[in-house]
Scaffold this motif. Structure first.
Motif, PDB file in Angstrom:
ATOM      1  N   TYR A  81      35.677  44.353  41.490  1.00 24.12           N
ATOM      2  CA  TYR A  81      35.869  42.899  41.450  1.00 24.12           C
ATOM      3  C   TYR A  81      37.351  42.640  41.257  1.00 24.12           C
ATOM      4  O   TYR A  81      37.926  42.961  40.211  1.00 24.12           O
ATOM      5  CB  TYR A  81      35.064  42.275  40.310  1.00 24.12           C
ATOM      6  N   GLU A  82      37.965  42.071  42.292  1.00 29.17           N
ATOM      7  CA  GLU A  82      39.402  41.801  42.254  1.00 29.17           C
ATOM      8  C   GLU A  82      39.654  40.345  42.604  1.00 29.17           C
ATOM      9  O   GLU A  82      39.821  40.001  43.795  1.00 29.17           O
ATOM     10  CB  GLU A  82      40.128  42.695  43.261  1.00 29.17           C
ATOM     11  N   PRO A  83      39.680  39.464  41.602  1.00 26.62           N
ATOM     12  CA  PRO A  83      40.006  38.070  41.913  1.00 26.62           C
ATOM     13  C   PRO A  83      41.400  38.011  42.531  1.00 26.62           C
ATOM     14  O   PRO A  83      42.353  38.556  41.970  1.00 26.62           O
ATOM     15  CB  PRO A  83      39.949  37.377  40.549  1.00 26.62           C
TER      16      PRO A  83
ATOM     17  N   TRP B 243      48.469  52.776  44.937  1.00 25.80           N
ATOM     18  CA  TRP B 243      49.932  52.783  45.017  1.00 25.80           C
ATOM     19  C   TRP B 243      50.466  51.983  46.207  1.00 25.80           C
ATOM     20  O   TRP B 243      51.679  51.936  46.428  1.00 25.80           O
ATOM     21  CB  TRP B 243      50.448  54.231  45.043  1.00 25.80           C
ATOM     22  N   LYS B 244      49.575  51.423  46.972  1.00 27.14           N
ATOM     23  CA  LYS B 244      49.974  50.544  48.089  1.00 27.14           C
ATOM     24  C   LYS B 244      51.095  51.182  48.910  1.00 27.14           C
ATOM     25  O   LYS B 244      51.114  52.395  49.092  1.00 27.14           O
ATOM     26  CB  LYS B 244      50.370  49.167  47.545  1.00 27.14           C
ATOM     27  N   MET B 245      52.072  50.374  49.363  1.00 25.97           N
ATOM     28  CA  MET B 245      53.148  50.905  50.220  1.00 25.97           C
ATOM     29  C   MET B 245      54.405  51.074  49.374  1.00 25.97           C
ATOM     30  O   MET B 245      55.493  50.666  49.765  1.00 25.97           O
ATOM     31  CB  MET B 245      53.402  49.947  51.384  1.00 25.97           C
TER      32      MET B 245
ATOM     33  N   ILE C 143      45.634  39.362  41.277  1.00 21.39           N
ATOM     34  CA  ILE C 143      46.289  40.578  41.780  1.00 21.39           C
ATOM     35  C   ILE C 143      47.795  40.386  41.835  1.00 21.39           C
ATOM     36  O   ILE C 143      48.295  39.463  42.496  1.00 21.39           O
ATOM     37  CB  ILE C 143      45.738  40.948  43.178  1.00 21.39           C
ATOM     38  N   GLY C 144      48.495  41.220  41.099  1.00 23.14           N
ATOM     39  CA  GLY C 144      49.954  41.217  41.138  1.00 23.14           C
ATOM     40  C   GLY C 144      50.602  39.990  40.527  1.00 23.14           C
ATOM     41  O   GLY C 144      51.802  39.775  40.701  1.00 23.14           O
ATOM     42  N   THR C 145      49.834  39.186  39.816  1.00 21.39           N
ATOM     43  CA  THR C 145      50.385  37.936  39.270  1.00 21.39           C
ATOM     44  C   THR C 145      50.729  38.038  37.793  1.00 21.39           C
ATOM     45  O   THR C 145      51.371  37.141  37.244  1.00 21.39           O
ATOM     46  CB  THR C 145      49.368  36.782  39.421  1.00 21.39           C
TER      47      THR C 145
ATOM     48  N   GLY D 227      43.147  43.509  39.013  1.00 20.56           N
ATOM     49  CA  GLY D 227      43.935  42.275  39.008  1.00 20.56           C
ATOM     50  C   GLY D 227      44.721  42.184  37.725  1.00 20.56           C
ATOM     51  O   GLY D 227      44.216  41.756  36.689  1.00 20.56           O
ATOM     52  N   SER D 228      45.993  42.685  37.800  1.00 22.82           N
ATOM     53  CA  SER D 228      46.897  42.625  36.639  1.00 22.82           C
ATOM     54  C   SER D 228      46.342  43.353  35.411  1.00 22.82           C
ATOM     55  O   SER D 228      46.521  42.891  34.289  1.00 22.82           O
ATOM     56  CB  SER D 228      47.265  41.174  36.314  1.00 22.82           C
ATOM     57  N   VAL D 229      45.653  44.464  35.659  1.00 22.46           N
ATOM     58  CA  VAL D 229      45.300  45.335  34.529  1.00 22.46           C
ATOM     59  C   VAL D 229      46.601  45.962  34.031  1.00 22.46           C
ATOM     60  O   VAL D 229      47.389  46.498  34.803  1.00 22.46           O
ATOM     61  CB  VAL D 229      44.307  46.437  34.956  1.00 22.46           C
TER      62      VAL D 229
HETATM   63  C1  PEP Z   1      45.378  45.797  43.453  1.00 22.74           C
HETATM   64  O1  PEP Z   1      46.178  45.564  44.336  1.00 22.74           O
HETATM   65  O2  PEP Z   1      44.298  46.324  43.717  1.00 22.74           O
HETATM   66  C2  PEP Z   1      45.730  45.404  42.103  1.00 22.74           C
HETATM   67  C3  PEP Z   1      44.761  45.260  41.262  1.00 22.74           C
HETATM   68  O3  PEP Z   1      47.061  45.176  41.828  1.00 22.74           O
HETATM   69  P1  PEP Z   1      47.691  44.789  40.381  1.00 22.74           P
HETATM   70  O4  PEP Z   1      47.092  45.748  39.373  1.00 22.74           O
HETATM   71  O5  PEP Z   1      49.158  44.995  40.554  1.00 22.74           O
HETATM   72  O6  PEP Z   1      47.311  43.385  40.100  1.00 22.74           O
END
Ligand code: PEP
Length: 259
Positions: free
Chosen positions: A165-167, A12-14, A171-173, A211-213
């Motif tokens: 694994y988070e390319p 949930w980040k910030m 992430i967030g794109t 990454g954008s799941v």
């Molecule tokens: C993340 O920050 O770990 C992430 C995967 O974000 P998002 O699902 O929004 O790409």
């Protein structure tokens, strides 16, 4: 039957105050969860207590987004592994690309963080992933290998170790890796784990994709035998999206692992 239990970790980040986080946690608790799936929620530090109360007795794991490299002492603003343990945390993210990018943290920091977690019996979710430029330059394998150097000091894997694994480019794109890309990298990471710790460890270690799941991308990604679940940012903030991700993660894989 799958070799490894699937896991979704909500990062949930910030993005939520403690009261909003507690309300969201209660909404996620109300979603029927397939018995073969694990779910963990990583709210911000100030929300741990209230989210932990909402999760009590539900089987959903309380997770944290970070931990400090030192055990205790005069480190204003930092949070130790023992504090997280006392707050009821069981899983902790280490090495998220936003820590690498915005805080300049590197593998020696992540190694120390994982040591602190091991001392407290907390499991790390160690995040690795390449940037777009690194992928385009054909350097993905080298980058991942150098990020796994955070494990160099461990003769046995940190207890409960999970890889994510988070390319960075995904992430967030809104542009996730394709299922084939994810499966290829996960297989490579598993081979690296086998080389370090043996095939038994490699075969039982969960490797999440992040990454954008989303409800759109999850069915394809989670159809891969190599993908043991997801580390999810944006979509984890929407209860109906989490319900869709859980359903996708519970579906059978397409069968044999890719070669
Ligand atoms: C993340 O920050 O770990 C992430 C995967 O974000 P998002 O699902 O929004 O790409």
């Amino acid at each position: 039957m799958r070799a490894r239990r699937r896991l979704l970790v909500a990062n949930w980040k910030m993005s939520r105050t403690p009261s909003a986080a507690a309300a969201l946690a209660r909404a996620l608790v109300a979603i029927p969860r397939p018995a073969q799936l694990d779910l963990a929620i990583a709210p911000s530090f100030p929300a741990l207590d209230r989210v932990g109360a909402a999760l009590a007795g539900t089987g959903i794991t309380l997770a944290a987004q970070d931990v400090y490299v030192e055990k205790e002492g005069a480190f204003t603003g930092e949070v130790s592994a023992s504090m997280l343990k006392d707050a009821g945390v069981a899983l902790v993210l280490v090495g998220h690309s936003e820590r690498r990018l915005f805080r300049g943290e590197r593998e020696p920091d992540f190694a120390r963080k994982m040591e602190r977690l091991v001392e407290q019996g907390l499991a790390p979710v160690y995040c690795v992933g390449e940037t777009r430029a690194e992928r385009d330059a054909g350097r993905t394998a080298d980058v991942l290998r150098s990020q796994l150097a955070a494990l160099d000091g461990f003769s046995a894997p940190p207890s409960g170790l999970i890889l994510a694994y988070e390319p960075v480019w995904a992430i967030g794109t809104g542009l996730p890796a394709t299922p084939a890309m994810a499966a290829e990298v996960h297989a490579r990471l598993r081979a690296e784990l086998a080389a370090r710790f043996g095939t038994g460890v490699a075969g039982s270690t969960r490797i999440l994709y992040g990454g954008s799941v989303s409800p759109v991308s999850a069915p394809g990604l989670f159809a891969e035998e190599e993908v043991d679940g997801g580390l999810v940012g944006n979509a984890s903030l929407v209860a109906s999206d989490v319900a869709a991700l859980l359903a996708a993660a519970a579906a059978p894989t397409t069968g044999a692992a890719r070669a």
